[in-house]
Design an enzyme around this catalytic site. Structure first.
Site, short mmCIF file in Angstrom:
data_model
loop_
_atom_site.label_atom_id
_atom_site.label_comp_id
_atom_site.label_asym_id
_atom_site.label_seq_id
_atom_site.Cartn_x
_atom_site.Cartn_y
_atom_site.Cartn_z
N HIS A 274 0.84 -1.20 0.00
CA HIS A 274 0.00 0.00 0.00
C HIS A 274 0.87 1.25 0.00
O HIS A 274 1.98 1.24 0.53
CB HIS A 274 -0.87 0.04 1.26
N GLU B 1 -6.61 -0.16 -5.81
CA GLU B 1 -7.59 0.75 -5.24
C GLU B 1 -7.17 2.19 -5.51
O GLU B 1 -5.99 2.51 -5.50
CB GLU B 1 -7.70 0.56 -3.72
#
Length: 318
Positions: free
Chosen positions: A38, A106
Protein backbone atom coordinates in the site's frame (compact mmCIF):
# COMPACT_ATOMS: atom_id res chain seq x y z
CA UNK A 1 -4.11 -30.27 3.62
CA UNK A 2 -3.46 -26.56 2.99
CA UNK A 3 -0.36 -24.70 4.01
CA UNK A 4 -0.99 -22.06 6.68
CA UNK A 5 0.76 -18.72 6.49
CA UNK A 6 0.82 -15.37 8.24
CA UNK A 7 -0.39 -12.15 6.59
CA UNK A 8 1.83 -9.14 7.40
CA UNK A 9 -0.07 -5.83 7.38
CA UNK A 10 1.94 -2.88 6.09
CA UNK A 11 -1.04 -0.62 6.84
CA UNK A 12 -0.87 -1.29 10.57
CA UNK A 13 2.82 -1.85 11.38
CA UNK A 14 6.18 -0.28 10.68
CA UNK A 15 9.04 -2.14 8.99
CA UNK A 16 10.85 -3.29 12.15
CA UNK A 17 7.59 -4.61 13.61
CA UNK A 18 6.82 -6.50 10.41
CA UNK A 19 10.21 -8.20 10.43
CA UNK A 20 9.77 -9.20 14.07
CA UNK A 21 6.30 -10.57 13.33
CA UNK A 22 7.76 -12.64 10.49
CA UNK A 23 10.30 -14.12 12.89
CA UNK A 24 7.55 -14.95 15.38
CA UNK A 25 5.44 -16.47 12.59
CA UNK A 26 8.26 -18.79 11.56
CA UNK A 27 8.89 -19.80 15.16
CA UNK A 28 5.17 -20.46 15.68
CA UNK A 29 5.03 -22.90 12.78
CA UNK A 30 3.53 -20.81 10.01
CA UNK A 31 4.72 -22.01 6.60
CA UNK A 32 4.65 -18.86 4.46
CA UNK A 33 4.17 -15.08 4.49
CA UNK A 34 1.88 -12.69 2.72
CA UNK A 35 2.61 -8.96 2.86
CA UNK A 36 0.34 -6.11 1.77
CA UNK A 37 1.51 -3.44 -0.68
CA UNK A 38 0.00 0.00 0.00
CA UNK A 39 0.93 3.65 -0.37
CA UNK A 40 -1.70 4.68 2.21
CA UNK A 41 -3.28 2.87 5.13
CA UNK A 42 -7.06 2.57 5.00
CA UNK A 43 -7.42 5.03 7.87
CA UNK A 44 -5.21 7.12 10.11
CA UNK A 45 -5.77 4.79 13.08
CA UNK A 46 -3.81 2.08 11.25
CA UNK A 47 -1.07 4.62 10.89
CA UNK A 48 1.63 2.99 8.74
CA UNK A 49 2.54 2.24 5.14
CA UNK A 50 6.20 1.29 4.60
CA UNK A 51 7.55 0.61 1.11
CA UNK A 52 6.91 -3.08 0.68
CA UNK A 53 9.98 -3.87 -1.44
CA UNK A 54 12.35 -2.56 1.24
CA UNK A 55 10.56 -4.66 3.86
CA UNK A 56 10.82 -7.78 1.71
CA UNK A 57 14.57 -7.22 1.45
CA UNK A 58 14.77 -7.28 5.24
CA UNK A 59 12.49 -10.32 5.44
CA UNK A 60 14.73 -12.22 3.05
CA UNK A 61 17.53 -11.99 5.62
CA UNK A 62 15.37 -12.51 8.71
CA UNK A 63 13.38 -15.64 7.82
CA UNK A 64 13.46 -18.60 5.46
CA UNK A 65 9.72 -18.62 4.72
CA UNK A 66 8.28 -18.10 1.22
CA UNK A 67 7.02 -14.54 0.71
CA UNK A 68 4.27 -13.14 -1.53
CA UNK A 69 2.80 -9.69 -2.03
CA UNK A 70 -0.93 -9.68 -1.37
CA UNK A 71 -1.33 -7.80 -3.49
CA UNK A 72 0.63 -5.44 -5.70
CA UNK A 73 -1.07 -3.26 -8.31
CA UNK A 74 1.33 -2.96 -11.30
CA UNK A 75 -0.80 -0.65 -13.45
CA UNK A 76 -1.06 3.00 -12.35
CA UNK A 77 1.15 4.13 -9.45
CA UNK A 78 4.04 1.88 -10.54
CA UNK A 79 4.83 0.88 -14.12
CA UNK A 80 4.88 -2.90 -14.71
CA UNK A 81 8.53 -2.77 -15.81
CA UNK A 82 9.51 -1.33 -12.43
CA UNK A 83 7.39 -3.88 -10.57
CA UNK A 84 9.08 -6.61 -12.62
CA UNK A 85 12.53 -5.38 -11.55
CA UNK A 86 11.47 -5.26 -7.89
CA UNK A 87 9.93 -8.74 -8.02
CA UNK A 88 12.90 -10.28 -9.81
CA UNK A 89 15.28 -8.87 -7.20
CA UNK A 90 13.08 -10.22 -4.40
CA UNK A 91 13.10 -13.65 -6.01
CA UNK A 92 16.91 -13.59 -6.20
CA UNK A 93 17.24 -12.45 -2.58
CA UNK A 94 14.88 -15.17 -1.34
CA UNK A 95 16.52 -17.84 -3.53
CA UNK A 96 13.31 -18.46 -5.44
CA UNK A 97 10.92 -18.26 -2.46
CA UNK A 98 9.02 -15.24 -3.77
CA UNK A 99 5.67 -15.06 -5.56
CA UNK A 100 4.19 -11.90 -7.00
CA UNK A 101 0.54 -11.45 -6.07
CA UNK A 102 -1.20 -8.94 -8.35
CA UNK A 103 -4.54 -7.16 -8.42
CA UNK A 104 -6.31 -4.24 -10.05
CA UNK A 105 -5.75 -2.03 -7.03
CA UNK A 106 -7.59 0.75 -5.24
CA UNK A 107 -7.86 4.47 -5.88
CA UNK A 108 -6.64 4.92 -2.29
CA UNK A 109 -3.12 4.00 -3.43
CA UNK A 110 -3.08 4.39 -7.18
CA UNK A 111 -4.38 7.92 -7.83
CA UNK A 112 -1.63 9.70 -5.90
CA UNK A 113 0.27 10.94 -8.98
CA UNK A 114 -2.84 12.53 -10.47
CA UNK A 115 -3.54 9.78 -12.97
CA UNK A 116 -7.18 8.99 -13.75
CA UNK A 117 -8.70 6.00 -11.96
CA UNK A 118 -10.22 3.86 -14.72
CA UNK A 119 -13.31 1.65 -14.42
CA UNK A 120 -12.96 -2.00 -13.47
CA UNK A 121 -12.98 -3.45 -16.98
CA UNK A 122 -10.16 -1.12 -18.06
CA UNK A 123 -8.17 -1.97 -14.94
CA UNK A 124 -8.44 -5.66 -15.85
CA UNK A 125 -7.18 -4.88 -19.38
CA UNK A 126 -4.25 -2.99 -17.90
CA UNK A 127 -3.45 -5.83 -15.52
CA UNK A 128 -3.40 -8.39 -18.32
CA UNK A 129 -1.07 -6.25 -20.43
CA UNK A 130 1.15 -5.65 -17.38
CA UNK A 131 1.44 -9.40 -16.81
CA UNK A 132 2.53 -9.91 -20.42
CA UNK A 133 5.27 -7.29 -20.05
CA UNK A 134 6.53 -8.66 -16.75
CA UNK A 135 6.70 -12.26 -17.99
CA UNK A 136 8.88 -11.16 -20.90
CA UNK A 137 11.15 -9.17 -18.60
CA UNK A 138 11.51 -12.10 -16.17
CA UNK A 139 13.14 -14.06 -19.01
CA UNK A 140 16.07 -11.63 -19.07
CA UNK A 141 15.47 -10.70 -22.70
CA UNK A 142 15.45 -7.14 -23.99
CA UNK A 143 11.86 -5.98 -24.24
CA UNK A 144 10.27 -3.31 -26.39
CA UNK A 145 6.50 -3.07 -26.24
CA UNK A 146 3.90 -0.65 -27.55
CA UNK A 147 0.51 -1.70 -26.32
CA UNK A 148 -2.87 -0.23 -25.52
CA UNK A 149 -1.82 1.00 -22.09
CA UNK A 150 1.99 0.75 -21.81
CA UNK A 151 5.15 1.49 -23.70
CA UNK A 152 8.47 -0.19 -22.94
CA UNK A 153 11.67 0.56 -24.86
CA UNK A 154 14.87 -1.47 -24.77
CA UNK A 155 14.24 -2.72 -21.23
CA UNK A 156 16.20 -5.66 -19.89
CA UNK A 157 16.45 -7.06 -16.37
CA UNK A 158 20.00 -8.17 -15.65
CA UNK A 159 19.28 -9.50 -12.15
CA UNK A 160 16.76 -12.30 -12.59
CA UNK A 161 16.12 -15.59 -10.76
CA UNK A 162 16.83 -18.95 -12.36
CA UNK A 163 13.10 -19.51 -12.84
CA UNK A 164 10.56 -16.81 -13.72
CA UNK A 165 8.73 -15.28 -10.78
CA UNK A 166 5.33 -16.97 -10.33
CA UNK A 167 2.45 -14.55 -10.73
CA UNK A 168 -0.81 -14.99 -8.84
CA UNK A 169 -3.85 -12.81 -9.57
CA UNK A 170 -6.42 -11.66 -7.04
CA UNK A 171 -10.11 -11.82 -7.87
CA UNK A 172 -13.36 -11.01 -6.07
CA UNK A 173 -15.75 -11.49 -9.00
CA UNK A 174 -16.16 -13.65 -12.11
CA UNK A 175 -14.26 -11.40 -14.55
CA UNK A 176 -11.12 -11.18 -12.41
CA UNK A 177 -11.36 -14.88 -11.62
CA UNK A 178 -11.56 -15.64 -15.33
CA UNK A 179 -8.46 -13.54 -15.98
CA UNK A 180 -6.59 -15.38 -13.23
CA UNK A 181 -7.62 -18.72 -14.71
CA UNK A 182 -6.32 -17.70 -18.15
CA UNK A 183 -3.02 -15.99 -17.39
CA UNK A 184 -1.91 -16.52 -13.78
CA UNK A 185 0.16 -19.14 -12.00
CA UNK A 186 -2.28 -19.09 -9.09
CA UNK A 187 -5.42 -17.43 -7.73
CA UNK A 188 -5.94 -15.25 -4.66
CA UNK A 189 -9.25 -14.39 -3.04
CA UNK A 190 -10.29 -13.36 0.45
CA UNK A 191 -13.50 -15.31 0.97
CA UNK A 192 -13.77 -19.11 1.38
CA UNK A 193 -16.15 -19.42 -1.56
CA UNK A 194 -16.01 -22.79 -3.30
CA UNK A 195 -17.75 -21.56 -6.50
CA UNK A 196 -14.89 -19.12 -7.18
CA UNK A 197 -12.35 -21.90 -6.69
CA UNK A 198 -14.31 -24.07 -9.10
CA UNK A 199 -14.54 -21.27 -11.67
CA UNK A 200 -10.78 -20.76 -11.50
CA UNK A 201 -10.00 -24.47 -11.86
CA UNK A 202 -12.51 -25.13 -14.63
CA UNK A 203 -11.63 -21.91 -16.48
CA UNK A 204 -8.02 -22.95 -17.04
CA UNK A 205 -6.44 -22.76 -13.60
CA UNK A 206 -6.48 -26.53 -13.17
CA UNK A 207 -4.30 -27.61 -10.26
CA UNK A 208 -2.57 -24.24 -9.84
CA UNK A 209 -2.57 -23.02 -6.23
CA UNK A 210 -5.51 -21.13 -4.78
CA UNK A 211 -4.71 -18.91 -1.79
CA UNK A 212 -6.99 -17.10 0.63
CA UNK A 213 -6.71 -15.03 3.75
CA UNK A 214 -8.64 -13.68 6.69
CA UNK A 215 -8.16 -11.30 9.61
CA UNK A 216 -8.83 -12.16 13.24
CA UNK A 217 -8.36 -10.39 16.56
CA UNK A 218 -7.11 -12.69 19.28
CA UNK A 219 -7.51 -11.48 22.85
CA UNK A 220 -8.80 -12.69 26.18
CA UNK A 221 -11.38 -9.86 26.28
CA UNK A 222 -13.77 -10.44 23.38
CA UNK A 223 -15.48 -7.05 23.69
CA UNK A 224 -12.13 -5.26 23.62
CA UNK A 225 -11.13 -7.26 20.52
CA UNK A 226 -14.36 -6.26 18.78
CA UNK A 227 -13.67 -2.61 19.51
CA UNK A 228 -10.12 -2.99 18.20
CA UNK A 229 -11.36 -4.41 14.91
CA UNK A 230 -13.95 -1.67 14.51
CA UNK A 231 -11.36 1.02 15.22
CA UNK A 232 -8.69 -0.34 12.88
CA UNK A 233 -10.42 -2.33 10.15
CA UNK A 234 -14.01 -1.16 9.82
CA UNK A 235 -13.34 -0.67 6.09
CA UNK A 236 -13.30 -4.44 5.55
CA UNK A 237 -16.98 -4.61 6.46
CA UNK A 238 -18.09 -1.90 4.03
CA UNK A 239 -20.11 -3.19 1.05
CA UNK A 240 -19.61 -3.22 -2.69
CA UNK A 241 -16.90 -1.40 -4.62
CA UNK A 242 -16.29 1.28 -1.99
CA UNK A 243 -12.85 -0.15 -1.25
CA UNK A 244 -11.77 0.32 -4.86
CA UNK A 245 -13.02 3.84 -5.54
CA UNK A 246 -12.57 6.03 -2.45
CA UNK A 247 -9.40 8.14 -2.80
CA UNK A 248 -8.15 8.83 0.73
CA UNK A 249 -8.10 7.49 4.29
CA UNK A 250 -10.41 10.26 5.48
CA UNK A 251 -13.16 9.05 3.15
CA UNK A 252 -13.03 5.61 4.75
CA UNK A 253 -13.07 7.24 8.17
CA UNK A 254 -16.25 9.10 7.22
CA UNK A 255 -17.99 5.76 6.62
CA UNK A 256 -16.84 4.05 9.83
CA UNK A 257 -20.09 4.93 11.68
CA UNK A 258 -21.88 2.60 9.27
CA UNK A 259 -20.00 -0.36 10.77
CA UNK A 260 -21.43 -1.42 14.11
CA UNK A 261 -19.88 -3.60 16.80
CA UNK A 262 -22.54 -6.20 16.02
CA UNK A 263 -21.37 -6.31 12.39
CA UNK A 264 -17.84 -6.92 13.64
CA UNK A 265 -19.00 -9.74 15.93
CA UNK A 266 -20.73 -11.43 13.02
CA UNK A 267 -18.04 -10.75 10.43
CA UNK A 268 -14.74 -11.35 12.24
CA UNK A 269 -13.35 -13.87 14.70
CA UNK A 270 -12.65 -11.98 17.92
CA UNK A 271 -11.45 -13.38 21.22
CA UNK A 272 -9.76 -16.58 22.37
CA UNK A 273 -12.22 -19.31 21.42
CA UNK A 274 -9.97 -21.92 19.79
CA UNK A 275 -12.83 -23.54 17.90
CA UNK A 276 -13.82 -20.24 16.27
CA UNK A 277 -10.28 -19.60 15.05
CA UNK A 278 -9.94 -23.17 13.74
CA UNK A 279 -13.31 -22.97 12.00
CA UNK A 280 -12.46 -19.69 10.26
CA UNK A 281 -9.34 -21.17 8.67
CA UNK A 282 -10.86 -24.61 8.07
CA UNK A 283 -13.56 -22.97 5.95
CA UNK A 284 -10.90 -22.21 3.35
CA UNK A 285 -9.64 -25.80 3.42
CA UNK A 286 -13.21 -27.06 2.98
CA UNK A 287 -13.65 -24.77 -0.04
CA UNK A 288 -10.59 -26.26 -1.76
CA UNK A 289 -7.89 -23.67 -0.99
CA UNK A 290 -4.24 -24.73 -1.07
CA UNK A 291 -2.86 -21.93 1.12
CA UNK A 292 -4.53 -20.04 3.92
CA UNK A 293 -3.13 -16.87 5.52
CA UNK A 294 -4.26 -15.22 8.76
CA UNK A 295 -3.57 -11.74 10.11
CA UNK A 296 -3.81 -10.62 13.73
CA UNK A 297 -5.45 -7.22 14.13
CA UNK A 298 -4.14 -4.97 16.87
CA UNK A 299 -1.25 -4.95 19.32
CA UNK A 300 -1.50 -8.44 20.84
CA UNK A 301 0.97 -9.91 18.37
CA UNK A 302 3.13 -12.07 20.63
CA UNK A 303 0.09 -13.44 22.46
CA UNK A 304 -1.49 -14.27 19.09
CA UNK A 305 1.54 -16.25 17.93
CA UNK A 306 1.72 -18.15 21.22
CA UNK A 307 -2.00 -18.95 20.91
CA UNK A 308 -1.68 -20.21 17.34
CA UNK A 309 1.54 -22.12 18.05
CA UNK A 310 0.07 -24.02 21.00
CA UNK A 311 -3.65 -24.30 20.27
CA UNK A 312 -4.71 -23.46 16.72
CA UNK A 313 -2.07 -24.66 14.26
CA UNK A 314 -1.79 -28.12 15.89
CA UNK A 315 -5.47 -28.69 15.19
CA UNK A 316 -5.13 -27.49 11.60
CA UNK A 317 -1.98 -29.38 10.69
CA UNK A 318 -2.09 -32.39 13.03
Amino acid sequence: MPEYGYFLSCEEHGPAELVEQARMAEQAGFQALWISDHFHPWNDAQGQSPFVWSVIGALSEAVSLPIETAVTCPTVRTHPAVVAQAAATCAVMTEGRFRLGLGTGEALNEHILGDPWPPAHIRLEMLEEAVQIMRRLFSGEEVSHRGTHYTVENARLYTVPDDPVPIDISGFGPKATSLAARVADGFITMMPEEPMVEQFRKGGGGAKPVSGGTKVCYGTDRDKAVRTVRRLWADELLPGEIGQVLPSPRHFEQLEPLVTEEMVREGRVCGDDVDEHVAALSAFADAGFDRVYVNQIGPEQRAFFDFYRTKVLPQLTG
